[in-house]
Design a protein around this motif. Structure first.
Motif: not given
Length: 142
Positions: A1-11, A96-106
């Protein structure tokens, strides 16, 4: 959610790999509990219902996937999703939230529930031993 493959691929790939590692462990642990529940159910009731428990898990997964997909489509539609077009900020946020935040919380909720799972290896072995004693006692009476 906080970064993307374009901006920070290694991270991005490092964190993705780490989260998938833990996800696979969680997923395996959840399915490993089913045989324990079968033994526990037999110990409690005297009836062994493997098929029912596996079928019920499969049904629950299918209902969850159907409801989750339908709910996601409903929310995306309400946010203004339009196929084959540039999406607005609300739709992108939902995605973004559907594939990051919500599954993480669950998964955190799942982890908390698993903390209270009391059937450990010692207790499981005691239950299996008691079931075997019951079975051998019944066969002696016949």
């Amino acid at each position: 959610y906080f970064f993307s493959v374009q901006s920070s691929p290694i991270l991005f790939y490092g964190v993705s790999g780490l989260t998938q590692f833990f996800f696979s462990g969680f997923n395996t642990a959840i399915y490993a509990i089913i045989p324990d529940c079968v033994e526990y159910g037999e110990w409690k009731t005297g009836l062994r219902n493997d098929g029912f428990q596996y079928a019920f898990i499969s049904l629950g997964n299918k209902i969850g996937m159907a409801l989750g997909t339908s709910l996601l489509a409903l929310i995306l539609g309400a946010a203004g999703y339009a196929a084959n077009q540039q999406q607005n900020a609300a739709v992108l946020a939902v995605m973004k939230h559907s594939f990051t935040t919500i599954p993480g919380v669950l998964w955190v909720v799942t982890g908390i529930v698993l903390v209270f799972y009391r059937l450990n290896k010692k207790r499981y072995n005691e239950i299996v031993e008691e079931i075997n004693v019951r079975k051998s006692g019944f066969s002696d009476e016949l």
